[in-house]
Design a protein around this motif. Structure first.
Motif, PDB file in Angstrom:
ATOM      1  N   PRO A 579       0.810  -1.223   0.000  1.00 15.21           N
ATOM      2  CA  PRO A 579       0.000   0.000   0.000  1.00 15.21           C
ATOM      3  C   PRO A 579       0.833   1.259   0.000  1.00 15.21           C
ATOM      4  O   PRO A 579       0.517   2.218  -0.675  1.00 15.21           O
ATOM      5  N   GLN A 580       1.952   1.246   0.729  1.00 14.01           N
ATOM      6  CA  GLN A 580       2.740   2.475   0.770  1.00 14.01           C
ATOM      7  C   GLN A 580       3.440   2.748  -0.550  1.00 14.01           C
ATOM      8  O   GLN A 580       3.846   3.870  -0.827  1.00 14.01           O
ATOM      9  N   GLY A 642     -13.575   2.072   3.836  1.00 10.00           N
ATOM     10  CA  GLY A 642     -13.341   1.559   5.175  1.00 10.00           C
ATOM     11  C   GLY A 642     -11.870   1.245   5.350  1.00 10.00           C
ATOM     12  O   GLY A 642     -11.000   2.023   4.959  1.00 10.00           O
ATOM     13  N   PRO A 643     -11.533   0.080   5.888  1.00  7.77           N
ATOM     14  CA  PRO A 643     -10.117  -0.264   6.084  1.00  7.77           C
ATOM     15  C   PRO A 643      -9.455  -0.825   4.832  1.00  7.77           C
ATOM     16  O   PRO A 643      -8.250  -1.023   4.809  1.00  7.77           O
ATOM     17  N   SER A 644     -10.227  -1.091   3.785  1.00  2.00           N
ATOM     18  CA  SER A 644      -9.674  -1.730   2.592  1.00  2.00           C
ATOM     19  C   SER A 644      -9.640  -0.768   1.416  1.00  2.00           C
ATOM     20  O   SER A 644     -10.177   0.333   1.472  1.00  2.00           O
ATOM     21  N   GLU A 645      -8.976  -1.216   0.349  1.00  3.22           N
ATOM     22  CA  GLU A 645      -8.850  -0.425  -0.864  1.00  3.22           C
ATOM     23  C   GLU A 645      -9.415  -1.212  -2.029  1.00  3.22           C
ATOM     24  O   GLU A 645      -9.385  -2.440  -2.047  1.00  3.22           O
ATOM     25  N   MET A 646      -9.929  -0.509  -3.015  1.00  6.99           N
ATOM     26  CA  MET A 646     -10.321  -1.135  -4.275  1.00  6.99           C
ATOM     27  C   MET A 646     -10.109  -0.121  -5.387  1.00  6.99           C
ATOM     28  O   MET A 646     -10.080   1.086  -5.140  1.00  6.99           O
ATOM     29  N   ASN A 647      -9.929  -0.642  -6.613  1.00  8.45           N
ATOM     30  CA  ASN A 647      -9.750   0.314  -7.701  1.00  8.45           C
ATOM     31  C   ASN A 647     -11.085   0.957  -8.046  1.00  8.45           C
ATOM     32  O   ASN A 647     -12.155   0.463  -7.678  1.00  8.45           O
ATOM     33  N   ILE A 648     -11.018   2.052  -8.751  1.00 11.36           N
ATOM     34  CA  ILE A 648     -12.214   2.862  -8.991  1.00 11.36           C
ATOM     35  C   ILE A 648     -13.240   2.112  -9.837  1.00 11.36           C
ATOM     36  O   ILE A 648     -14.446   2.353  -9.709  1.00 11.36           O
ATOM     37  N   VAL A 649     -12.781   1.170 -10.672  1.00 13.31           N
ATOM     38  CA  VAL A 649     -13.712   0.383 -11.479  1.00 13.31           C
ATOM     39  C   VAL A 649     -14.544  -0.523 -10.577  1.00 13.31           C
ATOM     40  O   VAL A 649     -15.771  -0.607 -10.707  1.00 13.31           O
TER      41      VAL A 649
END
Length: 716
Positions: A579-580, A642-649
């Motif tokens: 992530p970093q 929230g605590p997670s990430e996802m791509n914009i799609v």
């Protein structure tokens, strides 16, 4: 007194206080108890006080019997309860994209009427039990994106009604058994990709006459030759065999004919069309003569020279005379070359070692006279070029003016430094310095840069001239004054003020970029693919008109021998990065969080660009769609949920599934433009079409441009 008796009776029989839940409800409550986390409360209305579970979330009943259990994408964390197998009328299970783990309980396969089992996108593990063959009514088995292991169970062949078999992205091993063709004759979709299957590909897969779309056997360890019987598949079926250990010639029949090389890459042992590697001939030359053509007849080294001389009728004295003449000629050529080389080297020693900026090589240009400028067409690729080469008849400056001009650094990247250069007459240019040293492939560079210099379109940055020498390679462009689209959308660290773009300007930019890509794809000399489209590469002119930049830059940098730490079309997927590394954040002067767009390049790449060698124009359609989403939502291509990430799609698809209102999706800066809701929704539909996972399903840029033009003519 009567009331007291009733109270005592109820106290002795507490079950009388609640309704009696039927057996199917209790079975489902057992499932609920096996779920450790339900963050979205998907099971909150599953109550034991109900008589039946038919009103519960995710449950569908027919004649008061449970026939469907569907709770996808709700982050359920837990195990699959064996009690589900007791639902005798259960037909459909859909628990995809949750966080379920553990093995498939054997009891699940007691629900003999099951027609679809959709569990992809979880963390389920263990082997696939042979009991699956008991599901004789099964039509859909979708278990991809889990951690299943073990071998392929041949009992699946007993599921003769199966239409979808998706086991991709697991850890299955071992060979595939024979039996596909004679048993799974109704199969329409087959995906076994990203596993560790080995051995040969069963030839009877070619008998699956109902298959549609893509047969995906990629990213496994299949070996041996490609069965010619695969050509018997319907011709519209795309057969993906990439990244295995297959070898031998590619059969040229039926569905295997007229396929591009992209279906076979990653198999070093394959040969023949459509690959460029020819198959070795049966009479190939011996390994001791690898430089001979493959059809060269074997020779006896002892008599080859004698046969040659005899066949030409040359005497021994004639051969000696020819050899002596050749030696003398070589010596003369060597002396001439040595003289010219010493002149070039002498020129190099006269360079201004204290030069600054673009000044390297100036004295060499003026003093090296071994080769005249009008002889440049006959130069070797290793000979230096010391002149500014205009690519436009309107170029009215020369190298001396350029080197004397004031230069300011606009930015730095792995490809090189970009300067803003202001000439004495006030003309402003952007000069990209590609780097120093490296291989000297001038002719190749010249061909490529002159082709790019011929591109002329109001939405593409114009390359005006270039300069090449051993020490310097420069590209001279028009200067575009209003920076990049990335900065206009999100600002950047150190900005004193930030003025968000109104919707009318954003739509104008969308249309302009689309027109520029249509020109590249359909009207440029070679029908180019940009291949690296992102907001950083879209510059904004005086009136905020967009100009696509950096076209062909990666290839030019590689030819020029710079230090291409540039982001290529083969970047690792975002999931492989920390992530970093994906988001480098800083804070601007107004306190806003700004993400470094240099760390987001992979999110603009089409998914297939990671495994397909030959670029496709659909590679540009996908990032254009991502950019549209970015302009509509105001979000970066990576979204924090929230605590997670996802791509914009993924995020926009989630918003659609959850039926979020437009105000939740729209950039907050565009709330004043809600009267343009119809236009915004139209642009959003175009964006969603552009980011389709299948390149074949994406529209062409011509259709995209036409759709955007219909939204609002008045914005042009």
């Amino acid at each position: 007194m009567i009331s007291l008796v009733l109270f005592l009776l109820l106290l002795c029989n507490p079950s009388a206080l609640v309704s009696s839940l039927n057996g199917e409800g209790n079975a489902l409550l057992s499932f609920k108890q096996s779920i450790y986390s339900d963050p979205e409360g998907s099971l909150s209305n599953w109550n034991s006080s109900d008589e039946t579970p038919c009103s519960w979330n995710g449950i569908t009943c027919k004649e008061q019997r449970v026939v469907s259990f569907s709770i996808p994408k709700k982050k359920l964390y837990g195990l699959l309860s064996p009690s589900l197998g007791s639902l005798s009328d259960l037909r459909h299970v859909n628990l995809r994209n949750n966080k379920l783990f553990g093995a498939l309980p054997l009891e699940l396969f007691q629900a003999r009427g099951l027609q679809s089992l959709v569990l992809y996108g979880n963390s389920l593990s263990g082997s696939l039990p042979n009991e699956i063959g008991k599901l004789s009514y099964l039509q859909t088995l979708a278990l991809s994106q889990n951690s299943f292991n073990g071998s392929f169970p041949s009992s699946i062949f007993q599921c003769k009604r199966l239409r979808t078999l998706d086991l991709g992205e697991n850890n299955f091993t071992g060979p595939l058994p024979s039996g596909f063709g004679p048993n799974l004759f109704s199969l329409e979709k087959l995906d076994l990709s990203f596993n560790r299957f080995n051995g040969s590909i069963p030839g009877d897969i070619g008998n699956l006459s109902s298959l549609q779309g893509t047969v995906d056997l990629s990213h496994n360890m299949f070996s041996g030759s490609i069965p010619a019987s695969l050509g018997n598949l319907p011709e519209k079926v795309y057969i993906d065999l990439t990244y295995n250990n297959l070898s031998g010639p590619i059969p040229q029949n039926g569905a295997l004919m007229n396929r591009g090389p992209t279906a076979f890459i990653g198999n070093p042992g394959l040969c023949g069309p459509p690959l460029k590697d020819p198959c070795s001939d049966a009479v190939a030359s011996p390994s001791s003569y690898p430089f001979l053509p493959s059809n060269y007849p074997p020779q006896n080294p002892d008599d080859s020279s004698r046969k040659s001389a005899k066949s030409r009728g040359l005497s021994k004295s004639a051969v000696i005379a020819i050899v002596i003449g050749d030696v003398i000629g070589i010596c003369l050529v060597g002396l001439l070359f040595s003289y010219c080389y010493s002149r070039v080297c002498a020129c190099g020693k006269d360079k201004d070692e204290n030069g600054y900026g673009f000044d390297k090589g100036r004295k060499a240009k003026k003093e090296c006279l071994c080769f005249r400028k009008d002889e440049s067409e006959t130069l070797s690729e290793n000979v230096e070029q010391y002149d500014l080469v205009p690519l436009d008849s309107q170029v009215a400056f020369d190298l001396d003016e350029l080197l004397k001009a004031s230069a300011f650094v606009l930015g730095k990247s792995g490809i090189g430094i970009v300067y803003k250069v202001v000439l004495e007459g006030g003309l402003t240019l952007a000069v990209r310095r590609l780097g120093e040293g490296g291989s000297q492939r001038f002719k190749e560079f010249q061909t490529e840069v002159e082709a790019i210099g011929k591109l002329r379109h109001p939405n593409i940055v114009t390359l005006r001239a270039y300069y090449w020498s051993v020490d310097e390679k420069l590209l001279i462009y028009d200067y575009i004054p209003n920076g990049s689209l990335a900065t206009a959308l999100h600002g950047k660290a150190g900005m004193i003020s930030f003025t968000p773009l109104p919707w009318s300007v954003r739509l104008k930019i969308m249309k302009g970029v689309a027109k520029g890509l249509v020109y590249l794809h359909e009207f440029s000399p070679k029908k180019y693919v940009h291949g690296d489209l992102k907001p950083n590469n879209i510059l904004l002119g005086q009136n905020m008109e967009p100009r696509i930049s950096d076209f062909g830059l990666g290839r030019l940098a590689n030819i020029a021998g710079g230090s291409p730490t540039l982001q290529s079309n083969r970047m690792a997927p975002a999931s492989d990065q920390k992530p970093q590394e994906r988001q480098q954040k800083s804070t601007s002067s107004d306190g806003a969080t700004v993400v470094s767009s240099a760390s987001l390049g992979s999110y603009y790449q089409a998914p297939e660009a990671l495994k397909v060698v030959k670029p496709s124009q659909k590679w540009d359609v996908y990032p254009f769609g991502v950019i549209l989403l970015e302009m509509i939502t105001g979000r970066y291509p990576i979204v924090q949920v929230g605590p997670s990430e996802m791509n914009i799609v993924q995020w926009i698809q989630l918003c659609i599934e959850e039926k979020k209102p437009l105000s939740d999706v729209l950039d907050p800066y565009l709330t004043e433009d809600l009267d343009k809701e119809e236009e915004i929704i139209g642009a959003l539909k175009v964006a969603i079409a552009c980011v389709h996972g299948s390149p074949e399903r994406r529209p062409t840029m011509r259709h995209v441009s036409e759709a955007l033009e219909r939204l609002a003519i008045s914005t042009d």
